[in-house]
Design a protein around this motif. Sequence first.
Motif, PDB file in Angstrom:
ATOM      1  N   ARG A   1       0.848  -1.128  -0.039  1.00 42.52           N
ATOM      2  CA  ARG A   1      -0.097   0.003   0.052  1.00 42.52           C
ATOM      3  C   ARG A   1       1.009   1.077   0.142  1.00 42.52           C
ATOM      4  O   ARG A   1       0.229   2.415  -0.246  1.00 42.52           O
ATOM      5  N   GLU A   2       2.045   1.057   0.317  1.00 44.24           N
ATOM      6  CA  GLU A   2       2.951   2.493   0.438  1.00 44.24           C
ATOM      7  C   GLU A   2       3.533   2.753  -0.904  1.00 44.24           C
ATOM      8  O   GLU A   2       4.290   3.816  -0.643  1.00 44.24           O
ATOM      9  N   LEU A   3       2.907   2.442  -1.967  1.00 43.86           N
ATOM     10  CA  LEU A   3       3.478   3.060  -3.197  1.00 43.86           C
ATOM     11  C   LEU A   3       2.885   4.003  -3.877  1.00 43.86           C
ATOM     12  O   LEU A   3       1.698   3.973  -3.665  1.00 43.86           O
ATOM     13  N   THR A   4       3.566   4.972  -4.464  1.00 42.71           N
ATOM     14  CA  THR A   4       2.875   6.187  -5.023  1.00 42.71           C
ATOM     15  C   THR A   4       2.758   5.762  -6.606  1.00 42.71           C
ATOM     16  O   THR A   4       3.170   4.714  -7.131  1.00 42.71           O
ATOM     17  N   GLU A   5       2.097   6.688  -7.257  1.00 40.33           N
ATOM     18  CA  GLU A   5       1.611   6.388  -8.678  1.00 40.33           C
ATOM     19  C   GLU A   5       2.965   6.285  -9.458  1.00 40.33           C
ATOM     20  O   GLU A   5       2.969   5.154 -10.349  1.00 40.33           O
ATOM     21  N   PRO A   6       3.929   7.182  -9.398  1.00 40.15           N
ATOM     22  CA  PRO A   6       5.089   6.923 -10.252  1.00 40.15           C
ATOM     23  C   PRO A   6       5.818   5.793 -10.091  1.00 40.15           C
ATOM     24  O   PRO A   6       6.395   5.145 -11.008  1.00 40.15           O
TER      25      PRO A   6
ATOM     26  N   ILE B   1      -1.524   0.476  10.396  1.00 35.59           N
ATOM     27  CA  ILE B   1      -0.362   1.561  10.750  1.00 35.59           C
ATOM     28  C   ILE B   1       1.042   0.927  10.432  1.00 35.59           C
ATOM     29  O   ILE B   1       2.027   1.748  10.164  1.00 35.59           O
ATOM     30  N   SER B   2       1.108  -0.306  10.576  1.00 39.78           N
ATOM     31  CA  SER B   2       2.375  -0.784  10.018  1.00 39.78           C
ATOM     32  C   SER B   2       2.451  -1.180   8.514  1.00 39.78           C
ATOM     33  O   SER B   2       1.647  -1.145   7.733  1.00 39.78           O
ATOM     34  N   TYR B   3       3.739  -1.374   8.044  1.00 33.28           N
ATOM     35  CA  TYR B   3       4.435  -1.413   6.805  1.00 33.28           C
ATOM     36  C   TYR B   3       3.617  -2.820   6.370  1.00 33.28           C
ATOM     37  O   TYR B   3       3.885  -3.858   6.279  1.00 33.28           O
ATOM     38  N   SER B   4       2.577  -2.446   5.407  1.00 33.29           N
ATOM     39  CA  SER B   4       1.694  -3.621   4.768  1.00 33.29           C
ATOM     40  C   SER B   4       1.273  -4.712   5.611  1.00 33.29           C
ATOM     41  O   SER B   4       1.151  -5.846   5.318  1.00 33.29           O
ATOM     42  N   GLY B   5       0.909  -4.218   6.970  1.00 31.43           N
ATOM     43  CA  GLY B   5       0.403  -5.186   7.774  1.00 31.43           C
ATOM     44  C   GLY B   5       1.327  -6.052   8.828  1.00 31.43           C
ATOM     45  O   GLY B   5       0.807  -6.849   9.666  1.00 31.43           O
ATOM     46  N   ARG B   6       2.751  -5.847   8.494  1.00 31.24           N
ATOM     47  CA  ARG B   6       3.493  -6.653   9.280  1.00 31.24           C
ATOM     48  C   ARG B   6       3.652  -5.740  10.851  1.00 31.24           C
ATOM     49  O   ARG B   6       4.556  -4.937  10.914  1.00 31.24           O
ATOM     50  N   CYS B   7       2.722  -6.327  11.541  1.00 26.80           N
ATOM     51  CA  CYS B   7       2.917  -5.864  13.081  1.00 26.80           C
ATOM     52  C   CYS B   7       2.787  -6.992  13.869  1.00 26.80           C
ATOM     53  O   CYS B   7       2.189  -7.745  14.011  1.00 26.80           O
ATOM     54  N   TYR B   8       3.553  -6.423  15.211  1.00 27.82           N
ATOM     55  CA  TYR B   8       3.607  -7.375  16.212  1.00 27.82           C
ATOM     56  C   TYR B   8       3.000  -6.912  17.495  1.00 27.82           C
ATOM     57  O   TYR B   8       2.897  -7.335  18.745  1.00 27.82           O
ATOM     58  N   LEU B   9       2.192  -5.539  17.443  1.00 30.92           N
ATOM     59  CA  LEU B   9       1.736  -4.939  18.480  1.00 30.92           C
ATOM     60  C   LEU B   9       0.625  -5.683  19.195  1.00 30.92           C
ATOM     61  O   LEU B   9       0.680  -5.826  20.579  1.00 30.92           O
TER      62      LEU B   9
END
Length: 404
Positions: free
Chosen positions: A143-148, A171-179
Motif C-alpha cells: 500500500r505504501e507505493l506512489t503512482e510514479p 499503521i504498520s508496513y503492509s500489515g507486518r505488526c507485532y503490537l
Amino acid sequence: MENKIELLAPAGNFEKLQAALIYGADAVYIGGKNFSLRAYGDNFTEEEILQAVEFAHKRNKKIYVATNIFAHNTDVAELEDYFKFLDNAGVDAVLISDLGIFSLAKSVTKNLQLHISTQANVTNWRSVLFFQELGASRVVLARELTEPEILEIKSKTNAELEIFVHGAMCISYSGRCYLSHYLTGRDGNQGACTHSCRWKYSLVEEQREGEYFSVGEDSHGAYIMNSKDLCLLPHLDKVIESGVSSLKIEGRMKSVNYVAGVVKIYRAAIDSYFENPANFSVKTDWLEELNKIAHRPYTTGFFISDNQPTQIYDTSKPKQTSTFLGIVRNFDAEKNLVTVEQRGKFSVGDSVEFFQPHGKTLQQKISVMFDAEGQEISSAPHAQQIVKIPVVAPVEIWSLLRTQ
C-alpha cells in the motif's frame, strides 16, 4: 473501450460473497478456516468453498483464497492437502506471502494461479520480477507505493499487478505488526489481530501508578496509531492508467452492507471510465454513497503522495450517514410487496431507501408492514426477522434496506 481491469471484492462469508458478485465484482477473495489473516472472521469451510466456486463460476467470476499467514512448522503439514483440495475444487488462485509456502503450492498443484500477497511487502520492480520468475502470475503491491513507483514497476515487469483502492489501512508496513501479539498474545501475522493500534492510549509514568496523562490535546484520549480509510475513487482514472490489472477492496471482516455498497460504486465508476476515458469524472453521488457506509475519514494513502495525512487523532469510531436495516429476499410483483430479512430495527413511519444491485435507489416511507404470517406489526426489533413491506415501485432481490 473494452473493460480489462478487475474489480476484486472481499467476502468474509457466503452471504457477503453473493452480495459482492451480485453487486458487480469480477472476483472475490475469501479465507478458509485456516491459513488466512482473518482468524476471527466467519471464513469458509471446505464445503462452502466448493459452493463459492460453483456460485462464482456460473457467473463467469473468479474465486481467490487467502493462504497468506506467516507459516510456522506446525502449519506446513496441513497445507499440502489444503492446496490440493483448493486446486481440485476449481479455485482460481491463492494468495501467498511466505516463500516456503509458495514453493509448496507450486509443487503440489496443477491449475492454481499463485498471487503474491501484500504481506510480502513488494515495493520495487526487482521484487516483482523475482516473484514473476518464480512463477507468480500476480503480485499485490504494498500500500505504501506512489503512482510514479507503480508506473515504473509496470514498465519493467510482466506479472499482473494488484493494488488496494478502498478500505481500512494498517499503521504498520503492509500489515507486518507485532503490537497485538505483544499486548495480547494474539498474533496479527497469524490472522488474530486485535487492532491494538486503534485503542485509546495515555502516558503512564513508572513511579506514578494510576496517573494517566494524555498524549494529545483531545479530552477523550489519543489515538496515536489510528489510520484513516483508503479511498482512491477520486483518482480512479489515474489508478486505471497506471496499468494495474486488479483493483482490490479491503474488508473481509466488514458487513454485507459495506461490501455491496462499495462494490456497486466502484463498478459504476470503472464502467463509466471505460465508456469514455477522455471525459471521465467522479460523480458527487458516488462519493455521497461511500459516506453512507460505515468508514473512518478517507485518505488517498500513498498513491498521490507519500506525504498525505493518514492518521486520525480524535476517535477510532467509524462514521456513516445511513443505517443498514435489512436485505430484500423476495418481491411480489402482483402485490408490490417486498420480503425483508431484518438486520436493524425499523418501524412504521420510518423514511427508508432500497439500495438496489443495478437500479436506482428507491426512497419511500413505511406506511404499514407485516410479519411472516401476514399479521400487521408496528416495528421489527428482532435480528433476521422476516418482514413484508408494501413498496411504491418494483424492487430488486438483494436490495439493501437502509435509512435515508
